[in-house]
Design an enzyme around this catalytic site. Structure first.
Site, PDB file in Angstrom:
ATOM      1  N   GLY A   1       0.638  -1.354   0.021  1.00 40.18           N
ATOM      2  CA  GLY A   1      -0.146   0.084  -0.157  1.00 40.18           C
ATOM      3  C   GLY A   1       0.839   1.269   0.083  1.00 40.18           C
ATOM      4  O   GLY A   1       1.823   1.524  -0.782  1.00 40.18           O
TER       5      GLY A   1
ATOM      6  N   GLU B   1      24.149  -3.806 -20.088  1.00 36.06           N
ATOM      7  CA  GLU B   1      24.643  -5.074 -20.495  1.00 36.06           C
ATOM      8  C   GLU B   1      23.736  -5.606 -21.684  1.00 36.06           C
ATOM      9  O   GLU B   1      23.516  -6.813 -21.341  1.00 36.06           O
ATOM     10  CB  GLU B   1      24.884  -6.089 -19.249  1.00 36.06           C
TER      11      GLU B   1
ATOM     12  N   GLU C   1      15.477  -5.824 -25.334  1.00 35.06           N
ATOM     13  CA  GLU C   1      15.177  -6.299 -26.670  1.00 35.06           C
ATOM     14  C   GLU C   1      16.321  -6.782 -27.395  1.00 35.06           C
ATOM     15  O   GLU C   1      16.239  -7.784 -28.071  1.00 35.06           O
ATOM     16  CB  GLU C   1      14.734  -4.809 -27.455  1.00 35.06           C
TER      17      GLU C   1
HETATM   18  C1  LIG Z   1      22.965   2.486 -14.454  1.00 38.96           C
HETATM   19  C2  LIG Z   1      23.686   2.059 -15.516  1.00 38.96           C
HETATM   20  C3  LIG Z   1      25.040   1.665 -15.542  1.00 38.96           C
HETATM   21  C4  LIG Z   1      25.826   1.442 -16.650  1.00 38.96           C
HETATM   22  N1  LIG Z   1      27.261   1.033 -16.756  1.00 38.96           N
HETATM   23  C5  LIG Z   1      27.851   1.160 -17.498  1.00 38.96           C
HETATM   24  C6  LIG Z   1      29.189   0.485 -17.349  1.00 38.96           C
HETATM   25  O1  LIG Z   1      29.872   0.274 -16.452  1.00 38.96           O
HETATM   26  N2  LIG Z   1      30.108   0.506 -18.633  1.00 38.96           N
HETATM   27  C7  LIG Z   1      29.597   0.775 -19.978  1.00 38.96           C
HETATM   28  O2  LIG Z   1      30.209   0.715 -21.100  1.00 38.96           O
HETATM   29  N3  LIG Z   1      28.243   1.273 -20.212  1.00 38.96           N
HETATM   30  C8  LIG Z   1      27.436   1.108 -19.094  1.00 38.96           C
HETATM   31  N4  LIG Z   1      25.946   1.443 -19.223  1.00 38.96           N
HETATM   32  C9  LIG Z   1      25.567   1.701 -20.644  1.00 38.96           C
HETATM   33  C10 LIG Z   1      24.666   0.814 -21.089  1.00 38.96           C
HETATM   34  O3  LIG Z   1      25.388  -0.470 -21.344  1.00 38.96           O
HETATM   35  C11 LIG Z   1      23.842   1.360 -21.755  1.00 38.96           C
HETATM   36  O4  LIG Z   1      22.886   2.194 -21.422  1.00 38.96           O
HETATM   37  C12 LIG Z   1      22.896   0.225 -22.835  1.00 38.96           C
HETATM   38  O5  LIG Z   1      23.814  -0.566 -23.578  1.00 38.96           O
HETATM   39  C13 LIG Z   1      21.932   0.940 -23.695  1.00 38.96           C
HETATM   40  O6  LIG Z   1      22.457   1.813 -24.562  1.00 38.96           O
HETATM   41  P1  LIG Z   1      21.667   3.248 -24.802  1.00 38.96           P
HETATM   42  O7  LIG Z   1      21.506   3.870 -23.068  1.00 38.96           O
HETATM   43  O8  LIG Z   1      22.707   4.218 -25.712  1.00 38.96           O
HETATM   44  O9  LIG Z   1      20.430   3.063 -25.333  1.00 38.96           O
HETATM   45  P2  LIG Z   1      20.147   2.831 -26.832  1.00 38.96           P
HETATM   46  O10 LIG Z   1      21.176   1.996 -27.511  1.00 38.96           O
HETATM   47  O11 LIG Z   1      19.743   4.154 -27.579  1.00 38.96           O
HETATM   48  O12 LIG Z   1      18.773   2.059 -26.904  1.00 38.96           O
HETATM   49  C14 LIG Z   1      17.474   2.346 -26.258  1.00 38.96           C
HETATM   50  C15 LIG Z   1      16.513   1.560 -26.315  1.00 38.96           C
HETATM   51  O13 LIG Z   1      16.273   0.925 -27.740  1.00 38.96           O
HETATM   52  C16 LIG Z   1      15.756  -0.516 -27.433  1.00 38.96           C
HETATM   53  N5  LIG Z   1      16.565  -1.157 -28.438  1.00 38.96           N
HETATM   54  C17 LIG Z   1      18.155  -1.130 -28.538  1.00 38.96           C
HETATM   55  N6  LIG Z   1      18.479  -2.027 -29.491  1.00 38.96           N
HETATM   56  C18 LIG Z   1      17.387  -2.556 -29.844  1.00 38.96           C
HETATM   57  C19 LIG Z   1      16.985  -3.871 -30.880  1.00 38.96           C
HETATM   58  N7  LIG Z   1      18.133  -4.215 -31.419  1.00 38.96           N
HETATM   59  N8  LIG Z   1      15.785  -3.957 -31.242  1.00 38.96           N
HETATM   60  C20 LIG Z   1      14.831  -3.229 -30.730  1.00 38.96           C
HETATM   61  N9  LIG Z   1      14.818  -2.211 -29.774  1.00 38.96           N
HETATM   62  C21 LIG Z   1      16.376  -2.065 -29.379  1.00 38.96           C
HETATM   63  C22 LIG Z   1      15.963  -0.844 -26.104  1.00 38.96           C
HETATM   64  O14 LIG Z   1      14.601  -0.805 -25.395  1.00 38.96           O
HETATM   65  C23 LIG Z   1      16.713   0.266 -25.527  1.00 38.96           C
HETATM   66  O15 LIG Z   1      16.654   0.453 -24.015  1.00 38.96           O
HETATM   67  C24 LIG Z   1      25.122   1.615 -18.049  1.00 38.96           C
HETATM   68  C25 LIG Z   1      23.794   2.265 -17.974  1.00 38.96           C
HETATM   69  C26 LIG Z   1      23.192   2.336 -16.904  1.00 38.96           C
HETATM   70  C27 LIG Z   1      21.841   2.876 -17.058  1.00 38.96           C
END
Ligand SMILES: Cc1cc2nc3c(=O)[nH]c(=O)nc-3n(C[C@H](O)[C@H](O)[C@H](O)COP(=O)(O)OP(=O)(O)OC[C@H]3O[C@@H](n4cnc5c(N)ncnc54)[C@H](O)[C@@H]3O)c2cc1C
Length: 387
Positions: free
Chosen positions: A345, A369, A373
């Site tokens: 709640g 990581e 998707e």
């Molecule tokens: C708390 C946190 C800690 C992190 N730590 C690290 C770290 O230590 N080292 C590091 O290198 N990175 C790190 N990251 C980065 C993380 O790996 C990226 O945020 C992640 O790979 C997504 O990339 P982006 O944010 O650019 O989203 P984008 O690549 O722009 O993707 C946005 C969204 O598009 C959708 N999407 C993506 N690909 C596809 C597909 N093929 N088909 C359909 N939909 C899709 C998904 O819903 C995704 O969330 C971290 C991120 C966060 C939030």
């Protein structure tokens, strides 16, 4: 009291059961820590986890190299996450940062693992860039050869432990080929000239997170991990180990949410009885318990498969299993935690309540990581190929 019956599953050996019991005892004594200053909290957690020997599970023995025991990694992450999300973060990033060095580093490079495994040095994994998150092969940061050195230029963002790390594993374009085949990996000390923290990133569940910039940061050619052009493969192999462990952390959050929900449902009195007398609440508890067990099966199957594959016995394939474990465990932990919030709640959304913090902690695991998707793409590709 958390359910520990899963430890009897055939995925585990006696040493895993001993580890699970020992880390549970440690967590009860030392966690949670105060998150008021996340940098100080993480430094303290890494030091404590190193001092008491737990970080030895975050990376393989430096003399041997290779992959750490993934079942041990998962048991550590599940247990730490159940007690304190920041403790799981401190343990996990230490392993992720050390992963590429452990898997592909030279004996000389692996010497730094003695310090990361002892908690004397903090590690970070620097892959993502503002324009290349999911699309890793498009990274733009460069490493240009300059005599016996490489000069690093560009920015990395979303770097966990960014600003508190002592060493970074950095992926940069060395140009052997376009796309994935033109990337290399480097071990970079945090105090190298030309490396700076340009932004601290605040997220819903605070962790040390930063955007970092490299301006003519000079590292010797000996800092390269593997060969020129192998960086993408090294990054993917590292994530292949750690992806399952993200599922394990989600499982720890979900198990804690289920325990909290059961406790609340038993205690909370209303309509002349307790919440647990209400059949719709019972249905929620049943769905949560089912999600937790299904996630645990997928996580520990993937961990077992990875360990058996590394020893070349018993498992033919791991990428699909790891993707399934991460996808299912993170997505379903979100459902479990949401139900726990509902059962609590108003208290469920009260700032500082354990289920409120779980609600914030779980969200990023569905993104980093490899977003959910991306995991579906991996699973579908293998399924369609008949694998
Ligand atoms: C708390 C946190 C800690 C992190 N730590 C690290 C770290 O230590 N080292 C590091 O290198 N990175 C790190 N990251 C980065 C993380 O790996 C990226 O945020 C992640 O790979 C997504 O990339 P982006 O944010 O650019 O989203 P984008 O690549 O722009 O993707 C946005 C969204 O598009 C959708 N999407 C993506 N690909 C596809 C597909 N093929 N088909 C359909 N939909 C899709 C998904 O819903 C995704 O969330 C971290 C991120 C966060 C939030």
């Amino acid at each position: 009291m958390p359910d520990t019956s899963f430890l009897a599953w055939p995925f585990f050996e006696e040493r895993h059961r001993d580890l699970a019991a020992a880390i549970e005892t440690w967590c009860r004594l030392h966690l949670p820590v105060d998150h008021g200053d996340v940098d100080a909290a993480c430094r303290g957690l890494v030091a404590a986890l190193g001092r008491d020997g737990w970080l030895a599970h975050s990376a393989a023995d430096p003399e041997a190299g290779g992959a750490p025991d993934v079942r041990a990694l998962c048991l550590m992450r599940e247990t730490l996450a159940r007690h304190d999300g920041l403790a799981d973060f401190a343990f996990a990033v230490q392993g992720l940062g050390a992963g590429a060095i452990s898997l592909f580093g030279t004996p000389a490079q692996r010497q730094c693992l003695k310090r990361t495994r002892a908690g004397a040095a903090i590690a970070a994994f620097a892959l993502s860039e503002a324009r290349s998150g999911s699309d890793v092969a498009s990274i733009a940061m460069t490493a240009a050869r300059d005599g016996g050195d490489y000069l690093l230029n560009g920015e990395k963002t979303w770097i966990s432990n960014g600003s508190i790390a002592d060493l970074y594993v950095v992926f940069a374009r060395t140009g052997e080929a376009p796309g994935a085949k033109g990337i290399s990996a480097f071990v970079v000390p945090a105090d190298v000239q030309g490396l700076s923290v340009v932004e601290r990133i605040e997220v819903v569940a605070p962790h040390p997170l930063a955007r970092i910039r490299f301006e003519d940061a000079r590292v010797p050619a000996a800092a390269m991990i593997g060969k020129p052009g192998e960086g993408f493969r090294i990054a993917m192999a590292t994530l292949d180990v750690f992806r399952t462990t993200v599922g394990a952390a989600a499982l720890g959050f979900a198990r804690r949410a289920l325990d909290e929900a059961i406790g609340r449902a038993r205690e909370r009195r209303l309509f002349g009885g307790t919440l647990s007398d209400l059949q719709m609440v019972q249905a929620s508890i049943a769905e949560m318990a089912l999600d937790v067990d299904a996630a645990a099966l997928l996580v520990y199957r993937a961990a077992w498969a990875k360990d058996m594959w590394a020893k070349d016995i018993g498992a033919a394939r791991v990428t699909r299993e790891a993707a399934m474990a991460k996808l299912f465990a993170t997505e379903h932990a979100q459902h479990v935690i949401d139900k726990a919030v509902q059962i609590h709640g108003g208290d469920g959304v009260r700032r500082g309540h354990i289920v409120e913090s779980l609600y914030r902690e779980i969200r990023a695991l569905r993104i980093y990581e490899g977003a959910s998707e991306v995991q579906k793409v991996v699973i579908a590709r293998q399924a369609l190929a008949g694998g």
